[in-house]
Scaffold this motif. Structure first.
Motif, PDB file in Angstrom:
ATOM      1  N   THR A   9      -7.411   1.224  -3.481  1.00 36.82           N
ATOM      2  CA  THR A   9      -6.765   0.785  -2.249  1.00 36.82           C
ATOM      3  C   THR A   9      -6.904  -0.709  -2.055  1.00 36.82           C
ATOM      4  O   THR A   9      -5.935  -1.425  -1.827  1.00 36.82           O
ATOM      5  CB  THR A   9      -7.365   1.520  -1.032  1.00 36.82           C
ATOM      6  OG1 THR A   9      -7.202   2.911  -1.214  1.00 36.82           O
ATOM      7  CG2 THR A   9      -6.682   1.084   0.248  1.00 36.82           C
ATOM      8  N   ALA A  10      -8.137  -1.225  -2.143  1.00 43.18           N
ATOM      9  CA  ALA A  10      -8.370  -2.638  -1.905  1.00 43.18           C
ATOM     10  C   ALA A  10      -7.755  -3.477  -3.003  1.00 43.18           C
ATOM     11  O   ALA A  10      -7.215  -4.547  -2.753  1.00 43.18           O
ATOM     12  CB  ALA A  10      -9.873  -2.902  -1.812  1.00 43.18           C
ATOM     13  N   GLY A  11      -7.843  -3.014  -4.237  1.00 45.58           N
ATOM     14  CA  GLY A  11      -7.302  -3.785  -5.341  1.00 45.58           C
ATOM     15  C   GLY A  11      -5.802  -3.945  -5.212  1.00 45.58           C
ATOM     16  O   GLY A  11      -5.258  -5.020  -5.453  1.00 45.58           O
ATOM     17  N   THR A  12      -5.114  -2.907  -4.786  1.00 41.05           N
ATOM     18  CA  THR A  12      -3.676  -2.979  -4.595  1.00 41.05           C
ATOM     19  C   THR A  12      -3.329  -3.939  -3.475  1.00 41.05           C
ATOM     20  O   THR A  12      -2.415  -4.751  -3.582  1.00 41.05           O
ATOM     21  CB  THR A  12      -3.100  -1.589  -4.267  1.00 41.05           C
ATOM     22  OG1 THR A  12      -3.400  -0.719  -5.348  1.00 41.05           O
ATOM     23  CG2 THR A  12      -1.598  -1.659  -4.058  1.00 41.05           C
ATOM     24  N   ALA A  13      -4.096  -3.869  -2.378  1.00 34.58           N
ATOM     25  CA  ALA A  13      -3.824  -4.733  -1.236  1.00 34.58           C
ATOM     26  C   ALA A  13      -4.022  -6.191  -1.586  1.00 34.58           C
ATOM     27  O   ALA A  13      -3.313  -7.062  -1.093  1.00 34.58           O
ATOM     28  CB  ALA A  13      -4.732  -4.341  -0.064  1.00 34.58           C
ATOM     29  N   ALA A  14      -5.000  -6.464  -2.449  1.00 34.42           N
ATOM     30  CA  ALA A  14      -5.310  -7.843  -2.787  1.00 34.42           C
ATOM     31  C   ALA A  14      -4.216  -8.492  -3.616  1.00 34.42           C
ATOM     32  O   ALA A  14      -4.121  -9.706  -3.678  1.00 34.42           O
ATOM     33  CB  ALA A  14      -6.635  -7.902  -3.549  1.00 34.42           C
ATOM     34  N   GLN A  15      -3.371  -7.691  -4.244  1.00 34.32           N
ATOM     35  CA  GLN A  15      -2.370  -8.251  -5.132  1.00 34.32           C
ATOM     36  C   GLN A  15      -0.974  -8.281  -4.515  1.00 34.32           C
ATOM     37  O   GLN A  15      -0.063  -8.880  -5.072  1.00 34.32           O
ATOM     38  CB  GLN A  15      -2.332  -7.438  -6.441  1.00 34.32           C
ATOM     39  CG  GLN A  15      -3.638  -7.524  -7.225  1.00 34.32           C
ATOM     40  CD  GLN A  15      -3.591  -6.687  -8.478  1.00 34.32           C
ATOM     41  OE1 GLN A  15      -2.538  -6.456  -9.033  1.00 34.32           O
ATOM     42  NE2 GLN A  15      -4.743  -6.231  -8.926  1.00 34.32           N
ATOM     43  N   GLY A  16      -0.785  -7.651  -3.388  1.00 36.86           N
ATOM     44  CA  GLY A  16       0.541  -7.621  -2.784  1.00 36.86           C
ATOM     45  C   GLY A  16       0.475  -7.949  -1.306  1.00 36.86           C
ATOM     46  O   GLY A  16      -0.547  -8.377  -0.795  1.00 36.86           O
ATOM     47  N   THR A  17       1.617  -7.767  -0.633  1.00 37.86           N
ATOM     48  CA  THR A  17       1.659  -8.004   0.806  1.00 37.86           C
ATOM     49  C   THR A  17       0.947  -6.867   1.509  1.00 37.86           C
ATOM     50  O   THR A  17       1.327  -5.708   1.388  1.00 37.86           O
ATOM     51  CB  THR A  17       3.123  -8.096   1.280  1.00 37.86           C
ATOM     52  OG1 THR A  17       3.771  -9.157   0.588  1.00 37.86           O
ATOM     53  CG2 THR A  17       3.178  -8.351   2.770  1.00 37.86           C
ATOM     54  N   HIS A  18      -0.085  -7.217   2.255  1.00 32.63           N
ATOM     55  CA  HIS A  18      -0.917  -6.190   2.878  1.00 32.63           C
ATOM     56  C   HIS A  18      -0.320  -5.742   4.199  1.00 32.63           C
ATOM     57  O   HIS A  18      -0.005  -6.562   5.058  1.00 32.63           O
ATOM     58  CB  HIS A  18      -2.325  -6.737   3.101  1.00 32.63           C
ATOM     59  CG  HIS A  18      -3.237  -5.773   3.770  1.00 32.63           C
ATOM     60  ND1 HIS A  18      -3.845  -4.733   3.097  1.00 32.63           N
ATOM     61  CD2 HIS A  18      -3.660  -5.664   5.070  1.00 32.63           C
ATOM     62  CE1 HIS A  18      -4.605  -4.044   3.931  1.00 32.63           C
ATOM     63  NE2 HIS A  18      -4.503  -4.585   5.131  1.00 32.63           N
ATOM     64  N   ARG A  19      -0.179  -4.452   4.371  1.00 34.95           N
ATOM     65  CA  ARG A  19       0.213  -3.884   5.651  1.00 34.95           C
ATOM     66  C   ARG A  19      -1.028  -3.281   6.285  1.00 34.95           C
ATOM     67  O   ARG A  19      -1.672  -2.421   5.676  1.00 34.95           O
ATOM     68  CB  ARG A  19       1.290  -2.813   5.459  1.00 34.95           C
ATOM     69  CG  ARG A  19       2.605  -3.356   4.932  1.00 34.95           C
ATOM     70  CD  ARG A  19       3.662  -2.272   4.835  1.00 34.95           C
ATOM     71  NE  ARG A  19       4.935  -2.798   4.358  1.00 34.95           N
ATOM     72  CZ  ARG A  19       6.029  -2.072   4.191  1.00 34.95           C
ATOM     73  NH1 ARG A  19       5.997  -0.766   4.462  1.00 34.95           N
ATOM     74  NH2 ARG A  19       7.140  -2.633   3.749  1.00 34.95           N
ATOM     75  N   PRO A  20      -1.374  -3.725   7.485  1.00 39.85           N
ATOM     76  CA  PRO A  20      -2.620  -3.246   8.095  1.00 39.85           C
ATOM     77  C   PRO A  20      -2.658  -1.732   8.228  1.00 39.85           C
ATOM     78  O   PRO A  20      -1.669  -1.105   8.618  1.00 39.85           O
ATOM     79  CB  PRO A  20      -2.646  -3.934   9.469  1.00 39.85           C
ATOM     80  CG  PRO A  20      -1.238  -4.355   9.713  1.00 39.85           C
ATOM     81  CD  PRO A  20      -0.648  -4.633   8.375  1.00 39.85           C
ATOM     82  N   VAL A  21      -3.809  -1.171   7.897  1.00 39.33           N
ATOM     83  CA  VAL A  21      -3.979   0.276   7.975  1.00 39.33           C
ATOM     84  C   VAL A  21      -4.739   0.696   9.227  1.00 39.33           C
ATOM     85  O   VAL A  21      -4.746   1.866   9.581  1.00 39.33           O
ATOM     86  CB  VAL A  21      -4.701   0.810   6.720  1.00 39.33           C
ATOM     87  CG1 VAL A  21      -3.845   0.605   5.482  1.00 39.33           C
ATOM     88  CG2 VAL A  21      -6.053   0.136   6.537  1.00 39.33           C
ATOM     89  N   TYR A  22      -5.367  -0.264   9.899  1.00 41.98           N
ATOM     90  CA  TYR A  22      -6.103   0.061  11.120  1.00 41.98           C
ATOM     91  C   TYR A  22      -5.565  -0.699  12.337  1.00 41.98           C
ATOM     92  O   TYR A  22      -5.285  -0.111  13.370  1.00 41.98           O
ATOM     93  CB  TYR A  22      -7.588  -0.236  10.959  1.00 41.98           C
ATOM     94  CG  TYR A  22      -8.369  -0.016  12.245  1.00 41.98           C
ATOM     95  CD1 TYR A  22      -8.589   1.265  12.733  1.00 41.98           C
ATOM     96  CD2 TYR A  22      -8.845  -1.094  12.998  1.00 41.98           C
ATOM     97  CE1 TYR A  22      -9.264   1.474  13.927  1.00 41.98           C
ATOM     98  CE2 TYR A  22      -9.522  -0.902  14.188  1.00 41.98           C
ATOM     99  CZ  TYR A  22      -9.737   0.390  14.654  1.00 41.98           C
ATOM    100  OH  TYR A  22     -10.394   0.591  15.834  1.00 41.98           O
ATOM    101  N   PHE A  23      -5.405  -1.991  12.218  1.00 41.76           N
ATOM    102  CA  PHE A  23      -5.022  -2.810  13.362  1.00 41.76           C
ATOM    103  C   PHE A  23      -3.538  -2.660  13.688  1.00 41.76           C
ATOM    104  O   PHE A  23      -2.695  -2.583  12.795  1.00 41.76           O
ATOM    105  CB  PHE A  23      -5.334  -4.284  13.085  1.00 41.76           C
ATOM    106  CG  PHE A  23      -6.798  -4.565  12.931  1.00 41.76           C
ATOM    107  CD1 PHE A  23      -7.645  -4.552  14.030  1.00 41.76           C
ATOM    108  CD2 PHE A  23      -7.336  -4.834  11.682  1.00 41.76           C
ATOM    109  CE1 PHE A  23      -9.000  -4.803  13.893  1.00 41.76           C
ATOM    110  CE2 PHE A  23      -8.690  -5.089  11.531  1.00 41.76           C
ATOM    111  CZ  PHE A  23      -9.531  -5.067  12.646  1.00 41.76           C
ATOM    112  N   ASN A  24      -3.229  -2.636  14.990  1.00 42.15           N
ATOM    113  CA  ASN A  24      -1.835  -2.622  15.410  1.00 42.15           C
ATOM    114  C   ASN A  24      -1.278  -4.050  15.324  1.00 42.15           C
ATOM    115  O   ASN A  24      -2.037  -5.004  15.105  1.00 42.15           O
ATOM    116  CB  ASN A  24      -1.678  -2.011  16.810  1.00 42.15           C
ATOM    117  CG  ASN A  24      -2.372  -2.832  17.905  1.00 42.15           C
ATOM    118  OD1 ASN A  24      -2.301  -4.058  17.909  1.00 42.15           O
ATOM    119  ND2 ASN A  24      -3.025  -2.146  18.836  1.00 42.15           N
TER     120      ASN A  24
END
Length: 234
Positions: free
Chosen positions: A39-54
């Motif tokens: 999960t984190a590795g994928t987020a670090a390489q692309g545009t991150h969409r928040p999974v917790y924060f609105n």
């Protein structure tokens, strides 16, 4: 007292903070390192969409960490390093749910670090309450959102949080500032597998080897530049 995160000597402070830390703490500086690698590795390489924060919380969080470690010629800022992404990913770990320590009263506010976590809200609940409370306080005081403030105004608000003079609701402002600053440091210097420290830029800035299997030959070669790039645990 100057705010630690926005001091002119910020980079010097950061370097000293991590130089004094054990190498293992830097490799897994997430506190728990419990974010799933994929999960984190994928987020670090692309545009991150928040999974917790609105969306509103996300915008405020980004504006806060950007002022705690703004970019300059010495190294990347918190946003470039993905600190906000790191914090978001941490919110779905046992750490953020408060499952790593005893969460029952009595609590001892402003106690020594040896006392451990001393607040009745788990970190993810603390962020949700504090970010909303901060927006309400800034709107009431300045008539605009925190994200709409200029850099000097943002720094002044952060300074009030650090001093404990800006009421933000249920979360004491000093408690929120301390939590935010701690997580910002962690995200800046953690292994990139946790979502922050993109491209290991923070490690390159301080010449930290990362998770290399063996660099003992260089430990006592003081003043010499380590010639190899840092390595992630991934």
């Amino acid at each position: 007292m100057k705010t630690i995160g926005i001091s002119p000597h910020r980079r010097s402070f950061l370097r000293k903070a991590v130089t004094a830390a054990p190498a293992v703490a830097l490799v897994a500086a997430a506190g728990v390192g419990a974010v799933a690698t994929t999960t984190a590795g994928t987020a670090a390489q692309g545009t991150h969409r928040p999974v917790y924060f609105n969306p509103a919380e996300w915008a405020t969080l980004q504006a806060l960490v950007d002022r705690l470690i703004p970019a300059n010629s010495d190294g990347p800022g918190a946003l470039e390093a993905g600190v906000h992404e790191f914090i978001d990913l941490q919110m779905n770990t046992p750490y953020a749910y408060g499952k790593l320590w005893f969460m029952q009263a009595p609590f001892v506010p402003e106690s020594p670090p040896e006392f451990g976590y001393q607040f009745h809200m788990a970190p993810r609940d603390l962020y949700r309450s504090a970010l909303a409370g901060l927006e309400h306080a800034v709107q009431a005081k300045l008539g605009k959102a925190f994200t709409a403030l200029d850099a000097a105004q943002k720094d002044a608000v952060i300074g009030e949080l650090e001093k404990g003079t800006l009421a933000i609701g249920a979360v004491p402002p000093k408690t929120f500032f301390g939590q935010l600053l701690q997580n910002t440091r962690e995200g800046y210097f953690s292994d990139p597998v946790h979502g922050g420290n993109k491209d290991m830029a923070a490690w390159k800035m301080i010449n930290f080897p990362g998770a290399r299997g063996d660099y003992m030959d260089w430990v006592e070669q003081y003043g010499k530049h380590y010639p190899l790039p840092p390595a992630s645990i991934a």
